[in-house]
Design a protein around this motif. Structure first.
Motif, short mmCIF file in Angstrom:
data_model
loop_
_atom_site.label_atom_id
_atom_site.label_comp_id
_atom_site.label_asym_id
_atom_site.label_seq_id
_atom_site.Cartn_x
_atom_site.Cartn_y
_atom_site.Cartn_z
N GLY A 1 -1.46 15.46 -50.15
CA GLY A 1 -1.69 16.21 -51.38
C GLY A 1 -2.23 15.38 -52.51
O GLY A 1 -2.50 15.91 -53.59
N LYS A 2 -2.39 14.06 -52.30
CA LYS A 2 -2.84 13.20 -53.39
C LYS A 2 -4.27 13.49 -53.81
O LYS A 2 -4.63 13.40 -54.97
CB LYS A 2 -2.73 11.72 -52.97
N GLY A 3 -5.11 13.85 -52.84
CA GLY A 3 -6.51 14.12 -53.15
C GLY A 3 -6.68 15.50 -53.76
O GLY A 3 -7.24 16.37 -53.13
N SER A 4 -6.17 15.70 -54.95
CA SER A 4 -6.15 17.02 -55.57
C SER A 4 -7.54 17.45 -56.00
O SER A 4 -8.29 16.68 -56.59
CB SER A 4 -5.21 17.02 -56.77
N ASN A 5 -7.87 18.73 -55.72
CA ASN A 5 -9.13 19.27 -56.19
C ASN A 5 -8.93 19.85 -57.58
O ASN A 5 -7.84 19.82 -58.16
CB ASN A 5 -9.67 20.31 -55.21
N LEU A 6 -9.99 20.40 -58.15
CA LEU A 6 -9.95 20.92 -59.51
C LEU A 6 -8.92 22.02 -59.66
O LEU A 6 -8.17 22.07 -60.64
CB LEU A 6 -11.33 21.43 -59.92
N ALA A 7 -8.86 22.92 -58.65
CA ALA A 7 -7.91 24.02 -58.71
C ALA A 7 -6.48 23.50 -58.76
O ALA A 7 -5.64 24.00 -59.51
CB ALA A 7 -8.10 24.96 -57.51
N ALA B 1 -3.61 23.90 -61.68
CA ALA B 1 -2.33 24.55 -61.38
C ALA B 1 -1.16 23.65 -61.75
O ALA B 1 -0.07 24.14 -62.05
CB ALA B 1 -2.26 24.90 -59.90
N TYR B 2 -1.37 22.35 -61.75
CA TYR B 2 -0.29 21.38 -61.90
C TYR B 2 0.03 21.09 -63.37
O TYR B 2 -0.85 20.99 -64.21
CB TYR B 2 -0.72 20.09 -61.18
N ASN B 3 1.33 20.91 -63.65
CA ASN B 3 1.78 20.52 -64.99
C ASN B 3 2.63 19.26 -64.86
O ASN B 3 3.81 19.35 -64.48
CB ASN B 3 2.57 21.64 -65.65
N PRO B 4 2.07 18.07 -65.14
CA PRO B 4 2.80 16.81 -64.94
C PRO B 4 4.05 16.68 -65.80
O PRO B 4 4.97 15.93 -65.45
CB PRO B 4 1.77 15.74 -65.30
N SER B 5 4.11 17.40 -66.91
CA SER B 5 5.28 17.30 -67.78
C SER B 5 6.53 17.90 -67.14
O SER B 5 7.65 17.67 -67.61
CB SER B 5 5.01 18.00 -69.12
N LEU B 6 6.35 18.67 -66.06
CA LEU B 6 7.49 19.30 -65.39
C LEU B 6 8.07 18.42 -64.27
O LEU B 6 9.08 18.78 -63.68
CB LEU B 6 7.07 20.64 -64.79
N LYS B 7 7.44 17.28 -64.01
CA LYS B 7 7.88 16.45 -62.90
C LYS B 7 9.12 15.64 -63.28
O LYS B 7 9.23 15.10 -64.37
CB LYS B 7 6.77 15.50 -62.44
N ASN C 1 -9.27 35.46 -57.43
CA ASN C 1 -9.98 34.19 -57.56
C ASN C 1 -9.43 33.44 -58.76
O ASN C 1 -9.52 33.89 -59.89
CB ASN C 1 -11.49 34.42 -57.74
N LEU C 2 -8.82 32.29 -58.48
CA LEU C 2 -8.27 31.45 -59.54
C LEU C 2 -8.93 30.08 -59.49
O LEU C 2 -8.97 29.44 -58.43
CB LEU C 2 -6.75 31.29 -59.38
N ASN C 3 -9.50 29.67 -60.60
CA ASN C 3 -10.12 28.35 -60.70
C ASN C 3 -11.17 28.12 -59.61
O ASN C 3 -11.26 27.02 -59.04
CB ASN C 3 -9.06 27.25 -60.67
N GLY C 4 -11.91 29.18 -59.29
CA GLY C 4 -13.02 29.05 -58.36
C GLY C 4 -12.68 29.18 -56.90
O GLY C 4 -13.54 28.99 -56.03
N GLU C 5 -11.44 29.51 -56.56
CA GLU C 5 -11.08 29.69 -55.16
C GLU C 5 -10.30 30.99 -54.96
O GLU C 5 -9.55 31.42 -55.83
CB GLU C 5 -10.26 28.51 -54.64
N ASP C 6 -10.51 31.62 -53.81
CA ASP C 6 -9.78 32.84 -53.48
C ASP C 6 -8.40 32.48 -52.93
O ASP C 6 -8.30 31.68 -51.98
CB ASP C 6 -10.54 33.66 -52.43
N VAL C 7 -7.38 33.05 -53.53
CA VAL C 7 -6.01 32.84 -53.06
C VAL C 7 -5.31 34.19 -53.00
O VAL C 7 -5.75 35.17 -53.60
CB VAL C 7 -5.22 31.88 -53.97
N THR C 8 -4.21 34.23 -52.28
CA THR C 8 -3.46 35.48 -52.19
C THR C 8 -2.64 35.70 -53.45
O THR C 8 -2.12 34.76 -54.07
CB THR C 8 -2.49 35.46 -50.99
N LYS C 9 -2.51 36.96 -53.82
CA LYS C 9 -1.57 37.33 -54.87
C LYS C 9 -0.16 37.30 -54.29
O LYS C 9 0.02 37.32 -53.07
CB LYS C 9 -1.88 38.74 -55.38
#
Length: 366
Positions: free
Chosen positions: A143-149, A153-159, A269-277
């Motif tokens: 998961g380190k190679g994160s794409n733009l989406a 989606a990620y919020n580092p302040s929550l880690k 479509n979120l951040n340029g990619e199709d994902v399930t609701k």
């Protein structure tokens, strides 16, 4: 002589008349016997066929005595019942072909043995490593190679720092083998392959939570739905064992997928990619409804602000099937991730958004 032939002819005609009548009587007796056997079997299961016939014909009976969701796993089909009497399972084409072609009969026999073995494996529901998914170091690195989406989606302040000694989230599946496939012609709704069923989504949510937010997760992949109508009683036993072992969790998710045929209704479509609701399913008569519902309200509120369109809807049943096990904890919810018609990549792609909503709820209030 003529009279003799006339008598013979008349006897032959009578035989031709009697043969269809005899065959009709034989077939009628077989059908009647099978039907009685079938109804006797269903009587042992709680007379659900009778209940559903009454519900369809007499709405007042249904309104006074039964909630519609009480029958959520026992829908009666007259067509299926008639075919069942004739020994035909329309959902199992191999069953039909095997009656005529020996090779498929042998294949059917092997599959039956495999099914028996599966049932044996899940009968005891003992907690153990074989049914639990743990996020490996390799999966962490994946998961380190994160794409733009993923970055959006990620919020580092929550880690926070991961503490595996006390798991915070439990993910399990009442219908473990629910499959994703875009093959509309396929009759197979289920798969034991974890790369194409809801377990793949659970794996990805668990990885996201542990790697990106320091939230310890148990992902249980015990197969509960080999006997579909017993799915919730089996998953209830699994959940009860976890609660006995660990006490309550901060969040318990029964992860499913839906079976609607409209892909557009379950995809965004979120951040340029199709994902399930995702969709939440709750039970209002569950004694913990207010607290369980507060979790859902939190997630829906955050989703509408952060990821508009990601929430499909929320369905509230009165009772559901065994309250969908939500009566066992203040923190139990049921999430449907997309539907059968979605690609597996769309379903796993939604995991980072679901994980973010979970992290907002758990870590955001700390």
């Amino acid at each position: 002589m003529k009279c003799y032939y006339t008598n013979v002819k008349e006897k032959i005609q009578k035989v031709y008349i009697l043969i269809p009548m005899i065959l009709f009587l034989i077939i009628s007796m077989i059908v009647l016997t099978k039907t009685i056997q079938g109804l006797s079997y269903n009587e042992k299961k709680g007379n659900m066929i009778y209940v559903q016939i009454l519900n369809k014909g007499m709405p007042l009976v249904k309104e006074l005595s039964f909630d519609s969701e009480d029958l959520v796993e026992g829908n009666f089909s007259l067509k299926d019942k008639v075919l069942d009497v004739l020994g035909i399972n329309r959902k199992d084409p191999i069953n039909i072909i095997s009656k005529e072609i020996k090779y498929f009969s042998m294949l059917k026999s092997e599959n039956s043995k495999e099914a028996i073995n599966i049932n044996k494996e899940i009968s005891s529901f003992k907690l153990g490593d074989t049914s639990v998914s743990k996020v490996s170091e390799k999966e962490m690195q994946k998961g380190k190679g994160s794409n733009l989406a993923s970055l959006k989606a990620y919020n580092p302040s929550l880690k926070k720092t991961l503490n595996s000694s006390k798991p915070e989230v439990l993910i399990y599946h009442t219908h473990t083998s629910e499959r994703y496939t875009t093959d509309v012609e396929s009759n197979s709704n289920d798969s034991m392959n974890e790369n194409e069923n809801v377990c793949a989504v659970g794996n990805e949510i668990a990885r996201e939570l542990e790697e990106n937010y320091g939230i310890s997760v148990i992902h249980d992949k015990t197969v509960h739905n080999t006997t579909y109508t017993q799915s919730y009683s089996r998953s209830r036993e699994t959940l009860t064992q976890y609660l006995n072992k660990y006490g309550d969790f901060k969040l318990i998710i029964d992860l499913h997928r839906d079976s609607v045929k409209s892909k557009s209704s379950v995809t965004v479509n979120l951040n340029g990619e199709d994902v399930t609701k995702i969709m939440f399913v709750m039970t209002e008569k569950n004694p913990h409804f207010d607290k369980n519902n507060a979790i859902v309200e939190n997630m829906i509120g955050n989703a509408n602000e952060l990821f508009p369109g990601f929430i499909r809807q929320r369905i509230n049943y009165n009772v559901g099937t065994r309250y969908f096990n939500q009566d066992l904890s203040n923190n139990a919810i049921l999430i449907e991730v997309g539907a059968r018609i979605n690609k597996i990549e769309e379903a796993t792609g939604s995991a980072k958004y679901t994980a973010r909503l979970i992290a907002e709820y758990l870590n955001g209030k700390e």
